[in-house]
Design an enzyme around this catalytic site. Structure first.
Site, mmCIF file in Angstrom:
data_model
loop_
_atom_site.group_PDB
_atom_site.id
_atom_site.type_symbol
_atom_site.label_atom_id
_atom_site.label_comp_id
_atom_site.label_asym_id
_atom_site.label_seq_id
_atom_site.Cartn_x
_atom_site.Cartn_y
_atom_site.Cartn_z
ATOM 1 N N VAL A 36 -23.479 -9.673 8.536
ATOM 2 C CA VAL A 36 -23.560 -8.475 7.158
ATOM 3 C C VAL A 36 -23.298 -7.326 7.544
ATOM 4 C CG1 VAL A 36 -25.568 -7.651 5.680
ATOM 5 C CG2 VAL A 36 -25.527 -10.150 6.369
ATOM 6 N N ILE A 78 -19.211 -7.299 7.734
ATOM 7 C CA ILE A 78 -18.474 -7.195 6.359
ATOM 8 C C ILE A 78 -18.672 -5.905 5.771
ATOM 9 C CG2 ILE A 78 -18.365 -8.334 4.418
ATOM 10 C CD1 ILE A 78 -19.100 -10.966 5.938
ATOM 11 N N ASP A 81 9.987 10.084 -21.379
ATOM 12 C CA ASP A 81 10.415 10.340 -22.560
ATOM 13 C C ASP A 81 10.995 11.943 -22.932
ATOM 14 O OD1 ASP A 81 11.253 9.629 -25.309
ATOM 15 O OD2 ASP A 81 9.423 10.327 -26.207
ATOM 16 N N ASP A 86 4.918 9.327 -25.895
ATOM 17 C CA ASP A 86 4.092 9.547 -26.747
ATOM 18 C C ASP A 86 4.314 8.565 -28.123
ATOM 19 O OD1 ASP A 86 6.548 10.414 -27.728
ATOM 20 O OD2 ASP A 86 5.769 12.563 -28.304
ATOM 21 N N ASP A 90 7.570 3.799 -27.051
ATOM 22 C CA ASP A 90 7.238 3.724 -25.384
ATOM 23 C C ASP A 90 6.081 2.961 -25.052
ATOM 24 O OD1 ASP A 90 8.927 5.977 -25.344
ATOM 25 O OD2 ASP A 90 7.172 7.449 -26.006
ATOM 26 N N ASN A 144 -17.999 -0.377 12.347
ATOM 27 C CA ASN A 144 -18.319 -1.790 12.639
ATOM 28 C C ASN A 144 -17.678 -2.391 13.913
ATOM 29 O OD1 ASN A 144 -19.593 -1.498 9.908
ATOM 30 N ND2 ASN A 144 -18.034 -2.502 8.896
ATOM 31 N N ASN A 181 -26.130 -0.112 9.105
ATOM 32 C CA ASN A 181 -25.318 -0.650 7.823
ATOM 33 C C ASN A 181 -25.532 0.040 6.895
ATOM 34 O OD1 ASN A 181 -23.070 -2.358 6.699
ATOM 35 N ND2 ASN A 181 -24.840 -3.281 5.822
ATOM 36 N N ASP A 223 -23.769 4.384 7.573
ATOM 37 C CA ASP A 223 -22.521 3.989 7.156
ATOM 38 C C ASP A 223 -22.394 4.780 5.776
ATOM 39 O OD1 ASP A 223 -22.204 2.934 9.557
ATOM 40 O OD2 ASP A 223 -21.694 0.834 8.694
#
Length: 962
Positions: free
Chosen positions: A282, A285, A329, A682, A686, A748, A776, A780
């Site tokens: 856990v 990941i 444009d 605009d 377009d 990790n 974790n 982190d």
């Protein structure tokens, strides 16, 4: 009739082809039958995705599915806090994704608003008002100034008809229409002057036309079809994160299994190792990664809003950072969409006009000398004609931003006072003007045009020299007007003043010269000789060659008893005065923005519906078209195959007279060549290309709703230079994402290897499951989030764009993660082993050693987070610059100390207080990974510079890193 060349047909051929009386129109019965065959005059929206389906789609991502599995396991093992946290992350991401996608698919509903709700139609000889959706091919429609054209029509008659088509074709000024056949076989939309297109606006005149296309068969319908059938591109960030998620999950699970197996083989209890393995899995990941990415993007969006860029799709922020081509444009994006007189010619003199837009601010310069009207009667007459032979007006308004700031104060006033104030607005113009000047910044005043852009440019020209239309019309009262039409190519007015009456005329120079017998030369009226005519024509050709739209000015005094019955009587024996050259000027800041893009390795390409001469002139002014660069027209593009276009597209910088289909082809061709394409614009024309581009950018002020809904980014100030700021922000966001990926994964890896090395050496568990989960969830999270708002490095915009297929671990990021992770793991295990060996048989020594390992791991990660701020080393940036990061680190340290020194928390987290010796071991071990690699980076950088020598150039993209 699908391939009928409607522009080539005469009136009789139209009657026969459509089977309709052009005088009576269709009968109701015939119209009903046709409607059954061709359908209603509406734009279809295609298949809609239900909101429920959109919501469920958010849970199909591979990493989300794995996180849901981790949630289930955590719940079964009693780790409810972790399970709730992961569920919250999943739900948050699902809601954000749903909101973005739900808002993104409204393009066609906005497009439908451009079609006219009602239309004036001839049915059985009677003029009736019908819902536009009831129109069918063959219906006879009538339009006048202010009407929106309800379908594609072929004009049968046109009286001084001008149509605003910029949203469809990119034409910067209204187009004069006529009813004559056009012989050419293939004609660009902008040159089909005998056809009116659905959704465009009549700005002047009246006309009668026959409907030739309805609904999805119209040019507007073709755009709708392009939007429906254009697939949105997966952004580079989405692709990289999906790739990263799969790699991390398999690596983390594989290493976790190895740790569990190694522990069991070395005699650790199977149940304990299983719990430790689940906790490690856990933790390994990075379930917080999607949330931190989302938060980083969302905070980036807030910063971009302050820089006038509104983001509609979060991942598109990062995509800007790897844009290699900006397809822009011209009208309203690179230019102001405000016709401005820049050159005046009279008496053989060339005069430059400063200022742009409709603001009456600027000067007239001759050879650098400022001109004064008092001593220049020819110039005064020229400006008088410009303002008098004119129906436009320029209105001063306060910008919305200023109104919003004042709104809070105004709401406190009594409603009766507000009403009284409103009734006095028109009678206190001078007072209002003074008030605006006192309370509003100069750039908050907006000058708006009411009328034709060409006439607006002439009104502004006169106003710059103090000749306002209001003041002139008090002295020169208009008696009669002879409107402009496409046959005469000129307009005249008859005015009277104290000295008598006068005709003022403006028009196309080549036509107007033929109506003039005299010329105003050096303040005197002299015969218009052949030599003088040649000088005028040479000046006209020179100005036209510079892509200016040129108008001639003339006048004559009317005799006291002379009757001016028609335009032919008025427009004869005129006195020619001079020429005015105008253009839709580039925005002031665009040239610098394009230069910045060039330094950042980004190419700017102009794609416009305007004429090639005008487009090339603007491109040269802005630095878009380099020496050797190519400019091609829509007709040339239409003659190319996709293979031919792919071979040439990287050398083409200007595309002119293009259609919506052409724009889409250009974007797709660039994408096939490996470019990440940003498309700005605009107009409605377009929208398909904007949707197909890697990132679509719409103008917030002049942009249509269709374009905004198809886009990922909206510029609230319509400023091309805002794109540069957005690109810088996008690059920084991606670099920040790499920073916290580097931090999270190195942390990790350190956690996993600490456990793995301990199991391989037959040592006890250096960390218990609750400690792993705590690191974790807390350690982190906060620092990683703070990295998401880190300031950019100084040379961020001096590098070329990264490749769209660049791996997330490119540029040695993978090496940095592994090397720092290994060192963190070894140092944590070393601190654990030293403490354990100090008194191996003493009761409670294992818990103390685990507490030391816990403190070492936390501190090592918190020191390492400062190293992650730089692509080189911790010594290259001020560690206190990011105040959020400093606060996050301090918070994490406080939380670590809390679980070690607050007695009720000690049995929960299996910790004990540490002594001075243990803290010394932890601090030294925690600092080794970052400072060892930092010293190596500095030494390696100096060695590389010495090797290159004192005269060698070091590219800015070179990275000296460990």
């Amino acid at each position: 009739m699908e391939h009928t060349k409607w522009h080539q047909l005469s009136v009789d051929e139209l009657r026969n082809t459509l089977g309709v009386s052009l005088e009576e129109g269709l009968t109701e019965e015939t119209a009903t039958e046709k409607r059954k065959a061709v359908g209603s005059n509406e734009l279809s929206e295609g298949k809609r995705i239900s909101p429920i389906t959109l919501l469920l789609n958010q849970f199909k991502d591979f990493m989300v599915l794995v996180l849901m599995g981790a949630t289930l396991v955590s719940g079964l093992l009693g780790e409810y806090l972790d399970a709730v946290t992961i569920v919250a992350i999943i739900v948050l991401n699902a809601i954000l994704g749903f909101v973005q996608e739900f808002r993104a698919e409204r393009s066609l509903r906005a497009l439908k608003q451009l079609s006219a709700p009602l239309a004036k139609v001839l049915r059985s000889g009677q003029e009736v008002n019908l819902a536009a959706k009831l129109l069918v091919p063959g219906d006879i429609v009538l339009v006048e100034s202010g009407d929106r054209i309800p379908a594609d029509v072929r004009w049968l008659s046109a009286n001084s008809l001008d149509v605003e088509e910029s949203a469809l074709t990119g034409e910067s000024v209204p187009v004069s229409k006529h009813c004559l056949p056009i012989a050419a076989d293939e004609v660009p939309l902008g040159d089909q002057k005998n056809i009116g297109f659905m959704g465009t606006m009549v700005t002047r005149g009246t006309a009668k036309g026959v409907v030739i296309r309805t609904g999805m068969d119209t040019e507007m319908g073709k755009i709708a079809d392009l939007i429906q059938n254009t697939e949105e591109q997966e952004t580079p960030l989405q692709h990289r994160l999906e790739q990263l998620g799969k790699i991390l999950i398999f690596v983390a699970l594989g290493l976790t299994v190895m740790v569990v197996v190694a522990g069991i083989l070395h005699g650790q209890p199977a149940v304990g190792m299983f719990l430790a393995g689940v906790s490690l899995a856990v933790a390994a990941i990075p379930e917080g990664l999607p949330a931190i990415v989302t938060i980083a993007l969302a905070l980036g969006v807030q910063r971009m809003i302050k820089r006038k860029a509104i983001v509609r799709k979060l991942p598109s922020v990062e995509t800007l950072g790897c844009a290699s081509v900006i397809c822009s444009d011209k009208t309203g994006t690179l230019t102001q969409n405000k016709m401005t007189v820049t050159d005046v010619w009279l008496e053989g003199r060339s005069i430059k006009v400063t200022g742009d837009g409709y603001a009456p601010e600027g000067q007239m310069l001759e050879n650098g000398r400022i001109l004064e009207l008092k001593s220049d009667q020819t110039l005064r007459r020229m400006l008088q004609i410009s303002a008098l032979c004119n129906n436009a007006s320029i209105v001063e308004n306060v910008a919305d931003e200023t109104r919003n700031k004042k709104k809070g104060k105004e709401t406190k006033k009594d409603s009766k006072k507000e009403a009284k104030k409103d009734t006095k607005k028109d009678t206190k113009k001078d007072t209002k003007k003074d008030h605006v000047n006192e309370t509003v910044k100069e750039d908050s005043v907006v000058w708006e045009l009411k009328g034709d852009p060409t006439e607006g440019a002439l009104v502004t020209l006169a106003s710059k020299m103090g000749l306002t239309p209001t003041g002139l019309k008090e002295l020169y009262a208009r008696e009669q007007e002879f409107p402009f039409d496409s046959d005469r190519k000129r307009m005249s007015v008859l005015v009277h003043h104290q000295g008598g009456r006068m005709i003022c005329t403006k028009g196309a120079p080549d036509v107007l010269i033929g109506q003039c017998s005299y010329i105003l030369w050096e303040g005197n009226v002299v015969p218009f000789t052949g030599t003088l005519r040649q000088k005028v024509m040479a000046a006209n050709e020179s100005m036209a060659g510079a892509a200016l739209r040129v108008l001639g000015m003339a006048y004559r005094d009317v005799r006291p008893n002379e009757k001016v019955e028609n335009e032919h009587a008025a427009e004869s024996q005129l006195v020619f005065v001079g020429l005015a050259g105008m253009i839709d000027p580039p925005r002031r800041e665009v040239r610098d923005a394009i230069a910045t893009c060039r330094r950042a390795g980004i190419r700017t390409v102009m794609i416009t519906g305007d004429h090639g001469t005008t487009a090339d002139a603007i491109a040269h002014q802005l630095g878009i078209l380099p020496r050797g660069g190519t400019s091609i027209s829509g007709q040339q593009l239409a003659g190319m195959t996709d293979e031919q276009l792919d071979k040439q597209v990287e050398g083409i910088y200007v595309f002119s007279r293009v259609s919506p289909e052409h724009k889409l082809r250009i974007v797709k061709s660039l994408q096939r060549k490996g470019h990440v394409v940003a498309m700005t614009g605009d107009g409605v024309n377009d929208a398909p290309a904007i949707k197909a581009a890697d990132i679509g950018i719409a103008m917030g002020i002049t942009g249509t709703d269709v374009t905004k809904e198809a886009s990922a980014l909206i510029l609230s100030d319509d400023n091309f230079s805002t794109i540069v700021a957005a690109i810088e922000e996008g690059r920084n966001i991606y670099e920040n994402i790499r920073k916290f990926i580097r931090y999270l994964l190195a942390s990790n890896v350190g956690e996993i290897l600490t456990m793995f090395f301990a199991m391989m050496m037959g040592l006890p568990l250096p960390l218990v499951p609750i400690q792993i989960l705590w690191v974790n969830l807390v350690t982190d999270g906060l620092p990683a989030m703070a990295l998401g708002v880190d300031q950019p490095e100084k040379d961020l915009m001096e590098h070329k764009p990264r490749g769209s297929k660049e791996n997330i671990f490119a540029r040695r990021l993978g090496w940095k993660i592994v090397s720092r992770g290994v060192l963190i793991g070894l140092c944590t295990l070393g601190a654990f082993w030293l403490t354990l060996q100090a008194a191996p048989d003493q009761p409670g020594q294992l818990i103390k050693a685990q507490s030391v390992a816990f403190a070492t791991l936390v501190l090592a990660q918190l020191i390492h987070v400062f190293d992650c701020r730089s692509s080189r080393s911790i010594f290259h940036r001020n560690p206190l610059q990011n105040k959020y990061l400093v606060f996050a680190v301090i918070s994490s340290i406080v939380l670590m100390l809390a679980v070690m020194y607050v007695e009720p928390l000690q049995p929960i987290f299996k910790t004990v207080p540490l002594g001075m010796r243990e803290w010394a071991i932890s601090i030294v071990a925690a600092g080794i990974p970052t400072f060892l690699m930092g010293v190596g980076s500095v030494w390696g950088g100096r060695r590389n510079r010495r090797r290159m020598g004192p005269g060698r150039f070091v590219p800015k993209s070179t990275k000296f890193s460990a």
